[in-house]
Design an enzyme around this catalytic site. Structure first.
Site, PDB file in Angstrom:
ATOM      1  N   ASP A 159       1.082 -11.768   6.622  1.00 15.87           N
ATOM      2  CA  ASP A 159       1.765 -11.003   5.573  1.00 15.87           C
ATOM      3  C   ASP A 159       3.116 -10.495   6.062  1.00 15.87           C
ATOM      4  O   ASP A 159       3.913 -10.009   5.268  1.00 15.87           O
ATOM      5  CB  ASP A 159       0.901  -9.830   5.097  1.00 15.87           C
ATOM      6  CG  ASP A 159       0.386  -8.989   6.241  1.00 15.87           C
ATOM      7  OD1 ASP A 159      -0.373  -9.517   7.068  1.00 15.87           O
ATOM      8  OD2 ASP A 159       0.759  -7.805   6.328  1.00 15.87           O
TER       9      ASP A 159
ATOM     10  N   GLY B  25       0.808  -1.216   0.000  1.00 15.20           N
ATOM     11  CA  GLY B  25       0.000   0.000   0.000  1.00 15.20           C
ATOM     12  C   GLY B  25       0.839   1.263   0.000  1.00 15.20           C
ATOM     13  O   GLY B  25       0.347   2.358  -0.266  1.00 15.20           O
TER      14      GLY B  25
HETATM   15  P1  AMP Z   1       2.357  -3.302   7.958  1.00 16.95           P
HETATM   16  O1  AMP Z   1       1.651  -3.240   9.273  1.00 16.95           O
HETATM   17  O2  AMP Z   1       3.403  -2.254   7.770  1.00 16.95           O
HETATM   18  O3  AMP Z   1       2.879  -4.671   7.665  1.00 16.95           O
HETATM   19  O4  AMP Z   1       1.249  -2.951   6.854  1.00 16.95           O
HETATM   20  C1  AMP Z   1       0.052  -3.666   6.717  1.00 16.95           C
HETATM   21  C2  AMP Z   1      -0.648  -3.251   5.444  1.00 16.95           C
HETATM   22  O5  AMP Z   1      -1.067  -1.878   5.518  1.00 16.95           O
HETATM   23  C3  AMP Z   1       0.191  -3.354   4.193  1.00 16.95           C
HETATM   24  O6  AMP Z   1      -0.655  -3.781   3.157  1.00 16.95           O
HETATM   25  C4  AMP Z   1       0.690  -1.936   3.988  1.00 16.95           C
HETATM   26  O7  AMP Z   1       1.024  -1.684   2.650  1.00 16.95           O
HETATM   27  C5  AMP Z   1      -0.509  -1.132   4.424  1.00 16.95           C
HETATM   28  N1  AMP Z   1      -0.161   0.220   4.892  1.00 16.95           N
HETATM   29  C6  AMP Z   1       0.390   0.561   6.084  1.00 16.95           C
HETATM   30  N2  AMP Z   1       0.569   1.904   6.161  1.00 16.95           N
HETATM   31  C7  AMP Z   1       0.132   2.436   5.005  1.00 16.95           C
HETATM   32  C8  AMP Z   1       0.034   3.766   4.460  1.00 16.95           C
HETATM   33  N3  AMP Z   1       0.434   4.836   5.152  1.00 16.95           N
HETATM   34  N4  AMP Z   1      -0.484   3.913   3.226  1.00 16.95           N
HETATM   35  C9  AMP Z   1      -0.905   2.845   2.513  1.00 16.95           C
HETATM   36  N5  AMP Z   1      -0.846   1.579   2.957  1.00 16.95           N
HETATM   37  C10 AMP Z   1      -0.345   1.360   4.185  1.00 16.95           C
HETATM   38 MG    MG Z   2       3.777  -5.697   6.424  1.00 17.61          MG
END
Ligand code: AMP
Ligand code: MG
Length: 453
Positions: free
Chosen positions: A242, A86
């Site tokens: 993930d 994302g």
């Molecule tokens: P994470 O907790 O970093 O593993 O992220 C979990 C999901 O949320 C993933 O699909 C990321 O790409 C998405 N994500 C987290 N923060 C953002 C953001 N600021 N903008 C877009 N997608 C995000």
């Molecule tokens: Mg992640």
């Protein structure tokens, strides 16, 4: 060199990047351009990665085939069919096969209304923790660079400086990638598994049942990984499927931390109110995540019985690691387990204990010294290693919470000195140096990382 030259791709340099992933499983990523930031500035660049200057540019230039990766995942136990990159893009694979990936590079089709950005603090934190883990011998993705974008972004009502993290990983294949393929792109599942084998466990291709072999290797790699986390007191914080790799590398440092006083219920994420991803819960969560991978592989082969091997494999790695930490040549799981209970009961700092044990000063850490003495009597006849050998496996410098928070707060205000001092310390975690004693002291009070990642 002008920092702008260091961070902007020059024509031709990116031609060394390949896209075998996009070639092998085109349905599992989408071409997507990076945002161009007006005023990028390098905050940190990792010269220790064996990635030459040709591959160094950290923000993407024109004509680079960047791609957002698709994946699903169980977050907090709930299946999300479409997560994906994302706020990140795969720039491609380096000549040695590792992924070059940019995080905080703008919104993608997977952003779900979020801004696609990342803040300086969390990206420097990922850099710091990746280097600390690597120095501890723990498989991990690593930062190549952190670049401030010049933008301000909003997190929890606060305006923060934005950043892009360029990271290098064995790959970005996750359990969630297989879940996505199994559920949403079943026609890609076999090619995905073949790609994973070719990349991470090439000899598994010659096994009679290659997909079963693949799964067994992932179970082994992840059991070894989580054991190593436990042996240094690391709490990942968000062990969603993930965030569980196929390669066995640690990935996605969010609300993670090193435990101070031993407590199996230790959590650092403000979101983890039930302790799902608490310190002592990590091996069981890993087993659960691997069971989800086994389900995803079902169309290719029956591997679910191998999930049951995980606890034994994990215990073996953990007991072996604890033996080394305690200076024993033969694992003694009961001795190690009893020690953990004792450290918990006496609120002893995890990292401090093992150095003190080697130095002969562990008694000073206990209120109930008789309890330690009774345990020490059991250990004494089994000891084969001296202080120097024990110090080589028990770190002195880990990124403690209070020190990390102070360094990142200073960095947000433009002072990178505390960050680089801490980074230098954790990169050589076993060797005591003068002037760093403040980094070894436990923090006071509970620590919470709010999920403003
Ligand atoms: P994470 O907790 O970093 O593993 O992220 C979990 C999901 O949320 C993933 O699909 C990321 O790409 C998405 N994500 C987290 N923060 C953002 C953001 N600021 N903008 C877009 N997608 C995000
Ligand atoms: Mg992640």
């Amino acid at each position: 060199m002008d920092t702008r030259d260091a961070i902007r791709a020059r024509p031709g340099e990116w031609s060394q990047l390949t896209h075998t992933y996009a070639r092998d499983v085109p349905a599992l990523s989408v071409p997507w351009p990076a945002v161009r930031f007006p005023d990028p500035r390098v905050l940190g660049r990792n010269d220790d990665l064996g990635v030459g200057p040709v591959e160094l540019p950290t923000l993407v230039g024109d004509g680079v085939d960047t791609r957002a990766l698709a994946y699903a995942g169980h977050q907090w136990g709930v299946y999300k069919p479409r997560l994906g990159d994302g706020r990140a893009l795969l720039a491609g694979e380096l000549p040695d096969g590792r992924d070059l990936h940019l995080k905080g590079i703008g919104p993608t089709p997977f952003s779900r209304g979020l801004d696609g950005r990342a803040a300086v603090g969390p990206m420097l934190r990922e850099y710091l923790f990746g280097e600390a883990m690597h120095a501890l011998g723990i498989p991990t993705t690593r930062a190549l660079a952190v670049v401030a974008t010049g933008e301000r972004i909003e997190r929890d009502g606060r305006e923060l400086p934005g950043a892009v993290l360029t990271r290098v990983a064995a790959s970005h294949l996750r359990v969630g990638t297989f879940q996505y393929a199994a559920v949403s792109e079943p026609g890609s599942l076999r090619a995905l598994a073949d790609h994973a084998i070719a990349r991470h466990f090439p000899d598994a291709a010659r096994a009679v049942r290659p997909y079963r072999e693949l799964f067994g290797r992932v179970v082994d790699a992840q059991a070894a990984l989580v054991a190593r986390w436990m042996l240094v007191g690391f709490v990942h914080g968000v062990m969603s499927t993930d965030n569980t790799t196929i390669s066995g590398e640690t990935i996605d440092y969010g609300p993670c931390a090193f435990m101070d006083a031993v407590d199996p219920a230790t959590v650092f994420s403000s979101l983890d109110t039930t302790g799902r991803y608490a310190y002592a819960a990590q091996p069981e969560i890993l087993r659960w995540n691997l069971a989800r991978l086994a389900e995803s592989l079902r169309p290719l082969d029956d591997v679910e019985d191998l999930v049951d091997e995980f606890p034994r494999t994990y215990e073996r790695y953990w007991a072996r690691g604890m033996a080394a930490k305690l200076g024993l040549s033969t694992p003694d799981a009961a001795l190690a387990t009893d020690l953990m209970a004792l450290l918990h009961a006496q609120h002893v700092d995890f990292t401090t204990f093992f150095r003190a044990l080697a130095a002969g000063t562990a008694r000073d850490l206990f209120l109930d010294r008789a309890a330690l003495d009774a345990w020490a009597v059991r250990r004494a006849p089994l000891v084969t290693a001296g202080r120097a050998a024990m110090d080589r496996v028990n770190p002195l410098y880990v990124p403690r919470n209070h020190v990390t928070d102070a360094a990142l707060a200073a960095a947000e205000h433009g002072d990178l000195d505390p960050f680089h001092r801490l980074l230098a310390a954790v990169r050589e975690p076993y060797v005591e140096r003068p002037g760093l004693a403040d980094l070894t002291r436990p923090g006071t009070g509970p620590h919470v990382t709010y999920c403003g990642t």
